[in-house]
Design a protein around this motif. Structure first.
Motif, short mmCIF file in Angstrom:
data_model
loop_
_atom_site.label_atom_id
_atom_site.label_comp_id
_atom_site.label_asym_id
_atom_site.label_seq_id
_atom_site.Cartn_x
_atom_site.Cartn_y
_atom_site.Cartn_z
N ASP A 90 0.81 -1.21 0.00
CA ASP A 90 0.00 0.00 0.00
C ASP A 90 0.85 1.26 0.00
N ARG A 91 2.05 1.20 0.55
CA ARG A 91 2.88 2.40 0.67
C ARG A 91 3.91 2.52 -0.44
N ARG A 145 -3.89 -4.01 -9.43
CA ARG A 145 -3.35 -2.78 -10.01
C ARG A 145 -3.06 -2.90 -11.51
N VAL A 214 2.16 4.71 -6.65
CA VAL A 214 1.45 4.62 -5.39
C VAL A 214 1.30 6.00 -4.78
N ALA A 215 0.07 6.33 -4.38
CA ALA A 215 -0.19 7.65 -3.81
C ALA A 215 0.25 7.74 -2.36
N LYS A 216 0.10 6.63 -1.62
CA LYS A 216 0.38 6.64 -0.20
C LYS A 216 1.86 6.38 0.06
N GLU A 402 -5.88 2.36 -2.28
CA GLU A 402 -4.89 2.50 -1.22
C GLU A 402 -4.99 1.42 -0.15
N ASP A 403 -6.04 0.62 -0.19
CA ASP A 403 -6.22 -0.44 0.81
C ASP A 403 -6.12 -1.84 0.22
#
Length: 479
Positions: A90-91, A145, A214-216, A402-403
Motif C-alpha cells: 500500500d505504501r 493494479r 502509489v499515492a500513499k 490505497e487499501d
C-alpha cells in the motif's frame, strides 16, 4: 487498517488497456501473466513436494519430535509477513515486497536444504514462510493494479490452475528425488526454478509500477506490525497446545488465545467476525471455506489407509481429483457471463463442499467402494474453485486502491487462520474420540483410529460449510 465502506466503495482504477478485447495472454498482459503464474507454480510445487520429503528429512535429522514445528514454523512466520506485505504494497507498491519475498523464500529453501540439524531446518522453514507471506499478498495487489476488472477472474482462475500440475506430479517427483538423490535436493533445486519467472515478469511489472504510481507513502504502522507479531506467536502457541493434548497444554493454549484473539480483531476489517455485509463478510467466508475443506481433507488419506487398507500412495491419489476440479471451478467463475452469478456461485460452492465431505464420509461404511471418496473430493474441488476465486474477485472489487494490500493481507490471514483453527479443532475432536494423535498421521498402522472419530470430524466440517452457505448472501452490499 482503513477498509472500504461496506455500502459505498471506490473501484480499483482500471489500467490503460491498449487491447480492450484482449485477454490475460494478450500482447499487453502476456509476460506479466506468465511470470506471476510461474511464481505460483513454483510455490505450489514446493508445497506439495515438501509434504513428501518431510518424513525422510525429519528422520535423517533425528528430529521426528519436532516434525510438526516444521509446518507450524512456516505458518506462524507467514501470518506476520502477510501484514507486513500488505502495508508495504500500500505504501510502496507490490514490486519491492514481491521480489524481496521471492528472494527470502529462496534463502529459506537453501537453509532448510543444507540444515545440519532439525532446529536449523525449522528455522529454514520459518524463513520460507516469511517469503511466502510477502509474495502471496504482493501477487494479489499486482492483479488489482495491473489488470482491468474484467480480467481479474481469469487471473485468479490461472492461479488455481497453476496448482493442478504440482498436485499431480509433485509428490511423485519429490518421492523419486528423495529416494535417488536425497531429500535435500527437493529444497535446493527449487531456487533455480525461481529465476525464470523473475526474468519473464520483471519488465512488465516495472512498467505497471510506472503507469500506476502509489499515492500513499510513509512508514509502517507500528501498531499493526505488533499485532501481526502477536497473531503469529499466539497461533504458534495454540498449535503447540493442540499437539500436547494434556493438562499442561492448557497453559500455552490460554496464552496463545490471549494473544491471538485481540490481534485478529485488530487486523481484520471491522465487523468480519459478525459477517457485516460487504468486505467483512467476504473476508470471513474465505476463512470459513478454507477451514471447512482442509480440516476434512487432512483426514481423508488417514481414513483411506487405516479404515480401507490403501497404500499411502493410493490414499494420496484420492485427493488428486480435487486439484483438477478446483481448476475447473476457477475457470468457470472466470467466464464473462459468470459475473452476474457471483453470489450463487459462492453459495453453490459451499453446498458442493457439503456434498463432497458427506460423500467421503460414506467410505467409513465397509460396503461403500473406496473410489467414492475420490469422486466426492472431485465435487469438493469444483466447489472450492467456484468459492475461493469468487471471493478473491469480490475482495478486489470492494477494495479502495490505497487499501488493496491491507485487504489482500486480511483475506490471506483469514484463510490461514480458518485452516489452522478448524484443523486444530478437528485434531482435538479426533484424538478425544479415540482416533489417536494427529501428530502421528504420517505413521499410522492399518486399523488405527475410530470410525466414529472420523465421522465427528467430517460432521464438524459439514456444519461449518453449511454456515458458509447461509452467510454467502452477505457479500452483497446494500443498494
Amino acid at each position: 487498517m482503513t477498509t472500504a465502506s461496506p455500502t459505498s466503495v471506490d473501484p480499483v482504477p482500471i489500467p490503460l488497456d491498449d487491447d480492450p478485447g484482449g485477454g490475460v495472454l494478450g500482447g499487453r498482459y502476456r509476460a506479466l501473466t506468465l511470470g506471476i503464474v510461474s511464481v505460483v507454480l513454483v510455490i505450489a510445487f514446493e508445497a506439495t513436494a515438501v509434504n513428501t520429503a518431510m518424513p525422510t528429512a525429519a528422520r535423517q535429522l533425528d528430529g521426528v519430535s519436532l516434525y510438526a514445528f516444521a509446518f507450524s514454523g512456516y505458518f506462524t512466520s507467514t501470518l506476520f509477513a502477510l501484514v507486513v506485505s500488505g502495508q508495504w504494497c500500500d505504501r510502496r507498491g507490490p514490486l519491492q515486497p514481491l521480489f524481496t519475498g521471492i528472494a527470502v523464500f529462496g534463502v529459506g529453501l537453501v537453509v532448510a536444504g543444507t540444515a545440519p540439524g532439525m532446529w536449523v531446518f525449522v528455522a529454514g522453514r520459518s524463513i520460507q514462510g516469511l517469503g511466502g507471506g510477502l509474495v502471496i499478498v504482493a501477487l494479489y495487489v499486482v492483479v488489482g493494479r495491473a489488470y482491468p476488472e474484467r480480467l481479474r477472474p481469469s487471473v485468479f482462475a490461472a492461479f488455481s490452475s497453476a496448482w493442478v500440475l504440482p498436485s499431480i506430479v509433485g509428490p511423485l517427483v519429490a518421492g523419486a528425488v528423495t529416494q535417488h538423490l536425497g531429500w535435500r535436493w527437493v529444497f535446493l533445486a527449487v531456487p533455480v526454478l525461481i529465476l525464470l519467472p523473475l526474468a519473464v515478469m520483471g519488465p512488465a511489472l516495472a512498467r505497471s509500477e510506472r503507469e500506476h504510481p502509489v499515492a500513499k507513502g510513509g512508514g509502517f504502522d507500528r501498531r499493526r506490525t505488533r499485532l501481526a507479531a502477536a497473531a503469529a506467536v499466539g497461533a504458534g502457541l495454540v498449535q503447540y497446545a493442540g499437539q500436547r493434548l494434556d493438562p499442561i497444554g492448557l497453559i500455552p493454549g490460554a496464552a496463545g488465545a490471549a494473544l491471538l484473539v485481540p490481534a485478529v480483531l485488530g487486523l481484520l476489517p471491522a465487523g468480519t467476525l459478525r459477517a457485516v455485509r460487504g468486505l467483512p463478510a467476504v473476508i470471513l467466508l474465505r476463512g470459513v471455506s478454507a477451514g471447512a475443506f482442509f480440516s476434512a481433507e487432512v483426514f481423508i488419506p488417514l481414513m483411506m489407509t487405516s479404515q480401507r487398507g490403501l497404500s499411502p500412495t493410493l490414499a494420496g491419489l484420492t485427493l488428486t481429483s480435487g486439484g483438477l476440479t478446483w481448476a475447473l471451478g476457477s475457470w468457470l467463475q472466470g467466464r464473462p457471463a459468470a459475473e452476474r452469478f457471483r453470489v450463487p456461485m459462492i453459495r453453490g460452492g459451499f453446498v458442493l463442499t457439503v456434498v463432497a465431505i458427506g460423500g467421503a464420509a460414506l467410505v467409513l461404511v465397509p460396503a461403500v467402494p473406496a473410489w467414492v471418496a475420490a469422486v466426492a473430493w472431485g465435487v469438493g474441488g469444483l466447489g472450492m474453485g467456484l468459492t475461493i476465486a469468487s471471493v478473491s474477485v469480490l475482495m478486489m472489487k470492494l477494495s479502495r486502491p490505497e487499501d488493496a494490500g491491507a485487504n489482500s493481507a486480511a483475506l490471506q490471514m483469514s484463510d490461514a487462520l480458518g485452516n489452522v483453527l478448524l484443523t486444530g479443532l478437528a485434531g482435538v475432536l479426533f484424538a478425544a474420540l479415540g482416533g489417536g494423535s494427529v501428530a502421528a498421521l504420517h505413521d499410522t498402522a492399518e486399523g488405527a483410529g475410530s470410525p466414529g472419530a472420523f465421522a465427528v470430524v467430517f460432521l464438524t466440517s459439514i456444519g461449518v460449510s453449511l454456515l458458509g452457505a447461509l452467510l454467502s448472501g452477505r457479500v452483497r452490499t446494500r443498494t
